[in-house]
Design an enzyme around this catalytic site. Sequence first.
Site, PDB file in Angstrom:
ATOM      1  N   GLY A  61       0.641   5.793   0.530  1.00  0.00           N
ATOM      2  CA  GLY A  61      -0.054   7.053   0.747  1.00  0.00           C
ATOM      3  C   GLY A  61       0.884   8.193   0.441  1.00  0.00           C
ATOM      4  O   GLY A  61       2.035   7.987   0.046  1.00  0.00           O
ATOM      5  N   GLY A  62       0.408   9.409   0.635  1.00  0.00           N
ATOM      6  CA  GLY A  62       1.203  10.566   0.262  1.00  0.00           C
ATOM      7  C   GLY A  62       2.450  10.759   1.090  1.00  0.00           C
ATOM      8  O   GLY A  62       3.421  11.348   0.628  1.00  0.00           O
ATOM      9  N   PHE A  63       2.459  10.284   2.342  1.00  0.00           N
ATOM     10  CA  PHE A  63       3.605  10.503   3.218  1.00  0.00           C
ATOM     11  C   PHE A  63       4.345   9.219   3.563  1.00  0.00           C
ATOM     12  O   PHE A  63       5.212   9.213   4.428  1.00  0.00           O
ATOM     13  CB  PHE A  63       3.160  11.173   4.521  1.00  0.00           C
ATOM     14  CG  PHE A  63       2.680  12.579   4.324  1.00  0.00           C
ATOM     15  CD1 PHE A  63       3.471  13.511   3.687  1.00  0.00           C
ATOM     16  CD2 PHE A  63       1.433  12.961   4.765  1.00  0.00           C
ATOM     17  CE1 PHE A  63       3.034  14.808   3.503  1.00  0.00           C
ATOM     18  CE2 PHE A  63       0.980  14.255   4.589  1.00  0.00           C
ATOM     19  CZ  PHE A  63       1.780  15.180   3.955  1.00  0.00           C
ATOM     20  N   GLY A  64       4.018   8.129   2.922  1.00  0.00           N
ATOM     21  CA  GLY A  64       4.718   6.897   3.274  1.00  0.00           C
ATOM     22  C   GLY A  64       4.135   5.694   2.559  1.00  0.00           C
ATOM     23  O   GLY A  64       3.178   5.795   1.797  1.00  0.00           O
TER      24      GLY A  64
ATOM     25  N   ASP B 173     -12.016   9.973   8.784  1.00  0.00           N
ATOM     26  CA  ASP B 173     -11.683   9.492   7.437  1.00  0.00           C
ATOM     27  C   ASP B 173     -12.177   8.064   7.225  1.00  0.00           C
ATOM     28  O   ASP B 173     -11.435   7.186   6.783  1.00  0.00           O
ATOM     29  CB  ASP B 173     -10.177   9.580   7.210  1.00  0.00           C
ATOM     30  CG  ASP B 173      -9.826   9.602   5.716  1.00  0.00           C
ATOM     31  OD1 ASP B 173     -10.711   9.927   4.904  1.00  0.00           O
ATOM     32  OD2 ASP B 173      -8.669   9.298   5.367  1.00  0.00           O
TER      33      ASP B 173
ATOM     34  N   VAL C  43       3.303   1.222   2.930  1.00  0.00           N
ATOM     35  CA  VAL C  43       3.058   0.095   3.826  1.00  0.00           C
ATOM     36  C   VAL C  43       3.641  -1.154   3.199  1.00  0.00           C
ATOM     37  O   VAL C  43       3.418  -1.430   2.013  1.00  0.00           O
ATOM     38  CB  VAL C  43       1.552  -0.098   4.088  1.00  0.00           C
ATOM     39  CG1 VAL C  43       1.331  -1.247   5.064  1.00  0.00           C
ATOM     40  CG2 VAL C  43       0.945   1.180   4.645  1.00  0.00           C
TER      41      VAL C  43
ATOM     42  N   GLY D 191       0.832  -1.193   0.000  1.00  0.00           N
ATOM     43  CA  GLY D 191       0.000   0.000   0.000  1.00  0.00           C
ATOM     44  C   GLY D 191       0.864   1.240   0.000  1.00  0.00           C
ATOM     45  O   GLY D 191       2.048   1.181   0.332  1.00  0.00           O
TER      46      GLY D 191
ATOM     47  N   LYS E  27       4.227   0.295   8.384  1.00  0.00           N
ATOM     48  CA  LYS E  27       3.973   1.590   7.736  1.00  0.00           C
ATOM     49  C   LYS E  27       5.198   2.467   7.929  1.00  0.00           C
ATOM     50  O   LYS E  27       5.591   2.779   9.049  1.00  0.00           O
ATOM     51  CB  LYS E  27       2.751   2.276   8.333  1.00  0.00           C
ATOM     52  CG  LYS E  27       2.435   3.632   7.678  1.00  0.00           C
ATOM     53  CD  LYS E  27       1.427   4.444   8.473  1.00  0.00           C
ATOM     54  CE  LYS E  27       0.043   3.890   8.364  1.00  0.00           C
ATOM     55  NZ  LYS E  27      -0.970   4.800   8.965  1.00  0.00           N
TER      56      LYS E  27
END
Length: 656
Positions: free
Chosen positions: A341-344, A457, A346, A339, A360
């Site tokens: 996301g914008g900052f990291g 969220d 997984v 996976g 993560k």
Amino acid sequence: MRRPNSNIVPFSLALYLLLISAVPNFVLRTKADPRITEAGHGCSLINTTNPSAFSENRKTVFSLLVKNISSTGFATASHGNGKDSVYGLAQCRNDLSMEDCSKCYATATEQIVIYCPFEIGARMIFEGCFLRYENETFFDQALDGGNSNVCISYSSSSPKLFNETALRLLADIKSKAFKNEGFATSKISAKGLQTPIYGLAMCRRTLTTNSCDVCLQHATKLVQRCFSLQDGRALDAGCYLRYSTLAFFSIPSSSSSPSKIVLILVGTFGGVALIALLMVFLIFRHPFRKFYTKLSGPRQHEEAEAYFITEEDFRWDHLFNYDSLRVATKNFDANMKIGEGGFGQVYKGIFRDGQEAAVKKLFVQKSSRVSDEFVTEVKLISAVRHRNLVRLLGCCTRGPEKLLVYEFMPNMSLDKHLFGNTAKQLSWKMRFEIILGTAHGLAYLNEESPFRILHRDIKAANILLDNDFHAKIADFGLARLFPEDQTHLTTRVGGTIGYTAPEYAIHGHLTDKVDVYSYGMLVLEVVSGRKYIDSTLSAQMELLLEWAWNLYENKEAFSLVDRRLIGEPELNREEILKVIQIALLCTQGTPELRPLMSKVVSMLTSNTTVFAQPSRPAFIDNYSTSKGLSSVNFGQMEPSSTATSQATLSISFEPR
């Protein structure tokens, strides 16, 4: 492994100026020894075109490196943009104390700028530590053309026997390093040799296990050129290898005299007393008020105060070692990534005992918000426990990145099954259990946990599925504590467009009914098997909420059901209609008309289907008129991990 960068090639061709001092007397010592004898150094053949900007970026990288090198013996960092950017890596030998490591690193930073003041790349190699910087990333580089060997001391009196013994030693430490996260020491004796031969191998911690093995194989060939001499080293981009007849690494003494035992006992009890005093200090230094302020977030659009992350701030089941996580994820190999996301990202981690976990990795230096989200997520999720919340196994704050370790969800996230092509089709029974489990988890967060928590969220990507497809809520990076004595909070908007309640999206008006709205949108997606917006459909069906309301008003709500479920023997028409009605109650335009999550659980588990009738919210007409989203002002919305904006630190798994 990536191909070496173009700017690294000239550096690889640079002739290392190997300045070897007189042979140091590497004997066992009780006093500190930072081992700052130089083994070699090298400079790129290319100079920077902007010395001022490059030097400033290099200085910043050195200051970033020192924060981790002094506590873990290893660090990576980067700063700047374009051709003036600087990437740095520092690593100390594992047998060096942190104090000596810091001294070695400090000396390396002083020397490297003397040797290479304006070059875009350089290395400084001491016996105790290694420092390198480039203007492009090099962290996964194992070999290059600038490798070298260093041979010193005098020839052995029995060269054939010495060489055979040294070869066995090198094979031994290479094998041990492969199994021991890239570091190994050993010694070997042979009848006919006056002294044992000592060996040490060390790879850069950014290398994969296979890359480390490749580097050590090449280093072994290099160092064999020193055979017959009593000391040899191999220096390469990704590893360091040495053999010597001198004991050049620390070996614990086997003697246990009474005086030493007394010193050990005194040191142990003294250390315990010191730790106790530190704990008392930290309790008073970090009171609950600061924890509360951090999680509840800034009010009236005020920013929260800067927060420095320390291990003492967290509660955890286990504090993970960075190296163990690096090995478990195969050095964060792309094939282990599940996976992003914008900052990291997984990664799937597999530990030596076979345990699986989701790791993560957050790039804290990339944004100040990531530090906030890291603190929020660790503190909050470690303070609550529920069967429908993803479990935090631990964290790692000592290393080049901040890492969170979660239980591994083998069936990934819900969105992959609803909207992706997966082998497992979700039956209605499975979907209903996911809807109910998510409601239980949210009811616990909003109303039943020790702290009233607003997730902010809720969406399909943040609902993970275990082996039995039970739902677990994940991603608490945007969560906020909700004060018992307040009716609402006014904050910067956070969440995902399409799941966000209108009063929150427009006015930043945050209550627990915001999570209820998001939950209602999620339920509509689970029932229909489609996303909240689909521009490929007709104008009447493009927005899921509008379509659902139109069907409900025309008494055709059952038409909302995912076509893949039609004909299923367990399909319960009355139960589906009840769930759709609950979802529409949750998405009412007026927050007061939405039920609490505890009431939602009660309705889902009740045998009755008679509830309050939802009314058509006015904002749906506004959505239709403006083609969906443009009528709502999302200008101040905090970013989230959607197709529109990739920033929330979601654990969104992708099957491999």
